[in-house]
Scaffold this motif. Structure first.
Motif, short mmCIF file in Angstrom:
data_model
loop_
_atom_site.label_atom_id
_atom_site.label_comp_id
_atom_site.label_asym_id
_atom_site.label_seq_id
_atom_site.Cartn_x
_atom_site.Cartn_y
_atom_site.Cartn_z
N ILE A 187 50.12 34.58 56.72
CA ILE A 187 48.82 35.04 56.19
C ILE A 187 48.95 35.40 54.72
N ILE A 188 50.04 36.08 54.35
CA ILE A 188 50.25 36.47 52.95
C ILE A 188 50.40 35.24 52.06
N ILE A 189 51.16 34.23 52.58
CA ILE A 189 51.33 33.00 51.79
C ILE A 189 49.99 32.31 51.57
N LEU A 190 49.17 32.22 52.63
CA LEU A 190 47.86 31.59 52.49
C LEU A 190 46.97 32.40 51.54
N PHE A 191 47.07 33.72 51.59
CA PHE A 191 46.27 34.58 50.72
C PHE A 191 46.65 34.39 49.26
N ILE A 192 47.95 34.27 49.00
CA ILE A 192 48.41 34.02 47.63
C ILE A 192 47.90 32.66 47.15
N TYR A 193 47.96 31.67 48.06
CA TYR A 193 47.43 30.35 47.74
C TYR A 193 45.95 30.45 47.37
N GLY A 194 45.19 31.26 48.11
CA GLY A 194 43.77 31.42 47.83
C GLY A 194 43.52 32.09 46.49
N ILE A 195 44.32 33.10 46.17
CA ILE A 195 44.12 33.81 44.90
C ILE A 195 44.45 32.90 43.72
N VAL A 196 45.59 32.21 43.81
CA VAL A 196 46.01 31.32 42.72
C VAL A 196 44.99 30.18 42.54
N GLY A 197 44.56 29.58 43.66
CA GLY A 197 43.59 28.49 43.58
C GLY A 197 42.25 28.96 43.02
N SER A 198 41.82 30.16 43.42
CA SER A 198 40.55 30.68 42.91
C SER A 198 40.62 30.94 41.41
N TYR A 199 41.79 31.38 40.96
CA TYR A 199 41.95 31.70 39.54
C TYR A 199 41.97 30.44 38.68
N PHE A 200 42.76 29.43 39.12
CA PHE A 200 42.93 28.25 38.29
C PHE A 200 41.93 27.14 38.60
N ILE A 201 41.54 27.00 39.87
CA ILE A 201 40.64 25.90 40.24
C ILE A 201 39.18 26.32 40.14
N MET A 202 38.89 27.53 40.68
CA MET A 202 37.50 28.00 40.63
C MET A 202 37.17 28.65 39.30
N GLY A 203 38.19 29.00 38.51
CA GLY A 203 37.95 29.59 37.19
C GLY A 203 37.50 31.03 37.26
N LEU A 204 37.88 31.78 38.30
CA LEU A 204 37.48 33.19 38.45
C LEU A 204 38.53 34.11 37.86
N ASN A 205 38.11 35.33 37.58
CA ASN A 205 39.10 36.32 37.12
C ASN A 205 39.91 36.83 38.32
N LEU A 206 40.89 37.69 38.09
CA LEU A 206 41.80 38.12 39.15
C LEU A 206 41.07 38.85 40.28
N ILE A 207 40.17 39.78 39.94
CA ILE A 207 39.46 40.54 40.96
C ILE A 207 38.57 39.62 41.79
N SER A 220 38.97 36.49 42.17
CA SER A 220 39.83 35.56 42.91
C SER A 220 40.28 36.19 44.24
N ILE A 221 40.62 37.47 44.18
CA ILE A 221 41.01 38.18 45.41
C ILE A 221 39.83 38.23 46.37
N TYR A 222 38.66 38.54 45.81
CA TYR A 222 37.45 38.63 46.62
C TYR A 222 37.10 37.28 47.25
N TYR A 223 37.16 36.19 46.46
CA TYR A 223 36.80 34.87 46.97
C TYR A 223 37.80 34.39 48.03
N ALA A 224 39.09 34.63 47.79
CA ALA A 224 40.11 34.22 48.76
C ALA A 224 39.91 34.93 50.10
N THR A 225 39.52 36.22 50.03
CA THR A 225 39.34 37.01 51.25
C THR A 225 38.16 36.51 52.07
#
Length: 377
Positions: A24-44, A46-51
């Motif tokens: 779950i943690i690995i998938l969550f990290i994947y979601g945060i990184v993808g949201s930041y670089f692919i979706m173009g979101l900021n860190l906060i 990105s965490i929200y979108y991944a969740t």
């Protein structure tokens, strides 16, 4: 119920829970990184979108527009659903299995509560299996305790047999609780003397009157087990050594069935020792009964026979007891004699024939029973 549930949860396999959380943690990290670089979101964000995407909530705050964004959101959502479902299903399945185990264990303890006059058998190795077979043939109530799950699963449980897959050295003094008034005997068959010693000490702390029979793999540990409180210590080395001795002397053993009074004991013994033979034991045959009364002698020294006769001459009560025994068996008894060879036995038998009546040589107990049965009639 709450305490039972907490206890079961504590016993769930930690390796499964840990591996699930790591995924779950690995998938969550994947979601945060993808949201930041692919979706173009900021860190906060990105965490929200991944969740919310992993949880498939999808409030619609952020919508993927490009192809790569849609692929990312799809993999994150499917991965989250699949992984969370797998982890929770695994935990629920394990929880149900533990519940079944506790329920089964509770039923077994209930059976034990209603069981009377049972034997506790700790350890189901080669020695334990032999002991079990002897007890089971006699329809005895048996509680088997063994920590090997595979071994326990192979044992067939019946109304008289209860199998507990537990470690007798660790399970909250279970063995001490069971070794109470309803327990006939505790039989310890573990191949490790340290384990047997620990169990003996555990039982003796709360059950000073329990009858404990234990195996001792090493001769030097017999004294330690006796000091710890074991009532009987059986050593396979000693028993095996005796069996090897008797089997090795089998061609040089003679069973001679005779009839004479107790006053001829010394004369008979003089002839046995004269030929360099050893009187191993004496069997007294009750009329019509196959199983004899056996006395171990194991001597070839004439002085032992003389000392025995002298003792009888000064102890009237023991002389009377021996005379009564001879009267009971109508003077019929057998001697198991070890000698150097067959030629010696032939000479021995010839000399004995001159002083007493010889009924037979190497007769079976069944044959002797038929002969003595005539004495009843």
């Amino acid at each position: 119920m709450r305490k039972l549930t907490l206890r079961i949860l504590k016993t769930l396999p930690t390796k499964y829970i840990a591996s699930g959380l790591i995924l779950i943690i690995i998938l969550f990290i994947y979601g945060i990184v993808g949201s930041y670089f692919i979706m173009g979101l900021n860190l906060i964000d990105s965490i929200y979108y991944a969740t919310i995407t992993m949880a498939t909530v999808g409030y619609g705050d952020y919508t993927p527009h490009t192809g790569i964004q849609k692929i990312f959101a799809t993999t994150l959502a499917i991965g989250g659903v699949a992984l969370l479902a797998y982890v929770f299903n695994m935990m629920l399945t394990t929880f149900q299995e533990r519940m079944n185990e506790f329920s089964k264990g509770a039923r077994k303890l209930k059976v034990i509560e209603n069981m009377e006059d049972y034997y506790i058998l700790c350890g189901f190795g080669r020695v334990g299996q032999v002991v079990f077979n002897e007890l089971n043939q006699r329809n005895q109530n048996i509680i088997i305790i063994d920590k090997d799950e595979d071994v326990c699963e192979k044992i067939e449980e019946t109304d008289n047999v209860v199998v507990l897959n537990k470690d007798a050295t660790e399970d909250d003094g279970l063995i001490a609780k069971l070794a109470g008034d309803k327990c006939r005997s505790v039989i310890l068959c573990a191949g490790d003397d340290v384990i047997n010693l620990f169990i003996v000490l555990t039982i003796r702390e709360t059950n000073p009157d329990a009858w404990i029979v234990t195996r001792s793999s090493k001769l030097e540990n017999i004294k330690r087990l006796r000091k710890a409180g074991a009532d009987k210590i059986i050593s396979p080395e000693v028993i095996g050594g005796k069996d090897l001795y008797f089997e090795s002397t089998r061609p040089h053993l003679l069973k001679i069935t005779v009839k004479h009074s107790s006053y001829e004991i010394l004369d008979e013994f003089k002839i046995i020792t004269k030929h360099g033979c050893t009187l191993e034991n004496i069997e007294y045959h009750l009329p019509g009964i196959e199983t004899p009364l056996t006395r171990q002698i194991k001597t070839m020294d004439l002085s032992d026979g003389q000392r025995f006769v002298n003792h009888l001459s000064t102890h009237d009560d023991q002389r009377n007891a021996l005379d009564n025994l001879y009267k009971t068996v109508n003077d019929v008894h057998s001697h198991l004699i070890a000698g150097p060879d067959r030629a010696t036995f032939d000479k021995l038998v010839k000399d004995l024939e001159e002083i007493e009546e010889i009924i037979g040589i190497n007769l079976t107990n069944k044959e002797i029973a038929k002969i003595t049965e005539k004495e009843i009639k």
